[in-house]
Each structure stands twice: as C-alpha cells, then as structure tokens.
Scaffold this active site. Structure first.
Site, PDB file in Angstrom:
ATOM      1  CG  HIS A   1      -0.624   1.394  -3.384  1.00  0.00           C
ATOM      2  ND1 HIS A   1      -1.900   1.117  -2.914  1.00  0.00           N
ATOM      3  CD2 HIS A   1      -0.211   0.260  -4.011  1.00  0.00           C
ATOM      4  CE1 HIS A   1      -2.226  -0.132  -3.242  1.00  0.00           C
ATOM      5  NE2 HIS A   1      -1.213  -0.673  -3.908  1.00  0.00           N
TER       6      HIS A   1
ATOM      7  CG  ASP B   1      -2.287   0.670   0.907  1.00  0.00           C
ATOM      8  OD1 ASP B   1      -2.254   1.815   0.438  1.00  0.00           O
ATOM      9  OD2 ASP B   1      -3.344   0.075   1.157  1.00  0.00           O
TER      10      ASP B   1
END
Length: 444
Positions: A279, A256
């Site tokens: 991310h 993430d």
C-alpha cells in the site's frame, strides 16, 4: 647501626605498609559482574568465533534447531547469559531451523548486544503456543544499544492466520483449538535507544513485520521483508512515537503499507526503498477516535514503488486533532500504482464514518519529481473545508496512465504552489487557516 639509619629504615617500612594496604583496599572495592566468569566459561567450549570473545551460541544452551523441538526456553536462557556480558554476541547459527514461541528480550543489559542471526527462526502455528494471546512474537524491550545483524530469516508462518477469518481464527487440525483473534507482530522494539537492524529477512508475519515503538536513533538497512499481496494488515515497517529513524536500501513486499509512520514520529528518513506489492509509504491514519496526532520532519526519497494501491500517502481521520508538517517526498519512481500522490483527510476503513468538523492539520508538504505510471488518479488530495491543507508543493510531477483513459487529478481544499503539468493546488492561502485558529492545546 646509627640512630639516623634506624629512623630511615623504619620510615621505608611504614611507607611500604601503607601502599600495600591501599592496594588491597582497591582490590576489594573492584567487584566482578555476578555470574560473568561462569557464563563465559560455559560458552567457550563451543564458541564459533574462538578465543575469549563474549559469544553465546543458542545451541550451547540446549537449542536443537530441528524445526520441531520447542527452542523457546533455550533462546531465553541464551539472552539472559548474553545480557550480563560486556559487548556480548548472541549467535543464532546457520544451518538450523529454530522453532521459537513468543518471547521477550528485555533490558537493561550490561552493555551493547549484537544479535547475530545466520539461521532461520520460525514461529509456531500450534494454538497452544499462543494461549497467552501475546501481541508480539519476539518483543525486544528497554535496551540501550542493540543490533540485529546477519543473513538469517525470521519466518512468522502467517498463512495459518491469514487464510482464516479476521475476527475468529480456528485451527481445526489441533482438535478445534483456536488462535487468538489479534494476530501478533513478528519483531517489535519498544523503549530502546540506538537500535540497528541489518541484513536479515523477515517473512510471512501474521501481522506487522517490524515495529518500533518509543525508540530513538534507529537504523534499518539491507533488510528484506516479504509476504503475499493478499496477506491482511502485514505492514512492512511500522513506526510510532519514535524519533531519528533512518530506513534505507531495504526491499518490502507485503499486504499493507511498506512503511507506516504514526503519531509521535519526528526526524524520519526513508530512502533507497523498493516497495511492492503493498500500500505504499504512508503517514497515518492519524487522529482516530478524536485523538491527537503529531508527525513532523519526514523525508522519503530515491525510492521505487510498484504494483501498489498507493504511492506516497498521508491519511487522517475526521474528528482528530494535531498536525502533520515539514514532509517531503522526492525522486520517487512509481509503476502500476493506483494513486501515486494521496492526501486523504476523510480516511475511513469502515463502510461509513460520521462527518466531523475537526481534523489533523496538514501543512508544508512537498512532492518533487514523482514519475511513472498510475492506474486510477495521478493525484488525489481530499482535504477538509474546515481544516484545509496548506503550503503544499507539486514540483516536476510526471505521471502517465498505465492504461488508456486515465482519470484526472482529484483536489479539494488544498493550497500551495505548483511547478508541474499536474494542476491541483489553489494558490491563495485561506483566511481561516487552522494554523491561526487552532488552540494551543491542538498544536503540536
């Protein structure tokens, strides 16, 4: 003896008596810290640092470090012992694997504490250890002066959680017992002042690796965070309601956001970061379910982002209120990043979200010297018609497609100035600029 001499001697005796009485009175008022001498003497017998330093070694309080025995109670006892000492060091020695279940290190303590981590601490995967469904593995709360330092490792053993359904976790080898549906954060700091985390490795967290909530004056340096790219929601460092935070010279690979900056954050400096896979470095998502979100004074610079879905990103939900302002991203090198520059005021992690007119206002955001390669869009700036993004700057943006036939930038309802070959911004500020139309209650 003459009368004058007798009087002088009596005077001297009287003065000495008064001084001794006062000294005794001061000695009585000087109270020792309860239990201090007992704990200190107990830890001296195997003090790895020698002398009379206030060091508490977890092995002296029963921790086995064999990777099988539950050392949770020994760790908790060691914390209590260190908490009452002056300038204490709680030592987790090298050469051991300590199996530790969910626990809390809470204050206030007598003074600053150094948590010296040289060994490996591993989380249990037996569902019985998580029966109370804690939100965190190791929770560090309400301390004034706490440092975690060393070359040791916190291993959350998250694979036992990732490979199973995100809504229902079943651990069949333990007679069908279940893990909680909410996966815990590995290390969480709450309500603490003057926090430092340096040198350690945090890996394989069930969810977020390192979280700071309602903390002030935080430093993270030379930390390694590592989880596979497909590990769900394993943010590297998560910040919320925290101020004056510096994160630098740290490497993060996760499933993430490498760094996630949420509402209530101000004075955030992120630099010399190596992020990927993951991310990227993100502000948000902000304003979910109509909430108010405020983020300001964020600087991200001198960093590398590679093999990531996003580079530097701001994401907000429709329907929220508040403001993101005074943000700069500079000297960021990207490689094989899907979208290096990303503002999304229509963020939605579901199949669909309803259209709404209100939104979190985004202004005073600068992107300077963002260079490297992208996979999909070099720039994606999707702002709301009702709450457009204003005073944006694109300076010296040099992004090339990683593969042939790269897609053009996508830009809507954004205003500012650009000194770059990437054209995306409209030059004129709209008359319905929300900075003039939002009510005071919506401003941060």
């Amino acid at each position: 003896m003459s009368p004058p001499m007798k009087a002088f001697i009596m005077f001297v005796i009287l003065v000495l008596g008064v001084r001794n009485k006062c000294s005794a009175s001061r000695a009585i008022r000087k109270r020792p810290i309860l239990g201090r001498s007992l704990i200190a003497s107990a830890s001296k017998s195997s003090n790895p640092y020698g002398g009379n330093s206030n060091v508490v070694d977890v092995t002296t309080l029963g921790a086995k470090g064999d990777g099988v025995t539950d050392d949770t109670q020994a760790f908790q006892a060691a914390w209590k012992a260190a908490c009452v000492l002056d300038s204490a060091t709680l030592h987790i020695p090298a050469g051991y694997r300590f199996l530790v279940g969910p626990l809390t290190f809470s204050g206030p303590c007598n003074s600053n504490i150094l948590l010296k981590v040289d060994g490996t601490v591993i989380a249990p995967i037996n569902p019985k250890a998580w029966a109370s469904k804690p939100l965190n593995w190791i929770n560090i709360s309400k301390l004034n002066g706490i440092t975690i330092l060393g070359r040791g490792t916190f291993d959350g053993q998250g694979a036992a959680w990732w490979k199973l359904s995100q809504s229902y976790y079943k651990y069949s080898s333990k007679g069908g017992s279940t893990l909680p549906s909410v996966r815990p954060t590995a290390l969480r700091f709450y309500g603490s002042y003057d926090v430092s985390v340096q040198g350690i490795t945090i890996q394989n967290s069930p969810q977020c690796h390192l979280k700071f909530d309602s903390c002030t004056f935080v430093t993270v340096a030379n930390v390694t965070i590592s989880s596979p790219a497909n590990s769900p929601n394993t943010d590297g460092i998560h910040l919320q309601n925290s101020e004056d935070v510096e994160i630098h010279h740290t490497s993060m690979a996760c499933g993430d956001d490498c760094v996630s900056i949420q509402t209530g954050c101000s004075g955030i400096r992120v630099h010399n970061i190596n992020c990927g896979p993951g991310h990227g470095i993100s502000i948000g998502g902000l304003g979910k379910d109509g909430t108010k979100a405020c983020v300001s004074n964020v600087s991200v610079y001198d960093s590398n982002i590679h093999d990531a879905s996003n580079g530097v990103r701001i994401k907000t939900w429709q329907g929220g209120i508040g403001q993101v302002k005074r943000v700069s991203f500079s000297n960021i090198q990207v490689s094989n990043v899907r979208v290096p520059i990303d503002i999304d005021q229509f963020y939605c992690d579901k199949k669909s979200c309803p259209n709404q007119t209100s939104g979190v206002y985004i202004s005073d955001v600068t992107y300077e010297k963002i260079t490297g390669t992208y996979v999909q869009n070099p720039v994606y700036i999707a702002c709301s018609e009702n709450v457009p993004c204003t005073n944006l700057k694109l300076i010296n943006i040099q992004l090339q497609p990683a593969v042939a036939n790269g897609v053009d930038p996508f830009c809507s309802n954004n205003y500012g100035e650009q000194q770059s070959s990437v054209e995306c911004l409209q030059p004129r500020r709209p008359l319905n600029d929300p900075s003039h139309t939002q009510s005071p209650a919506e401003q941060c």
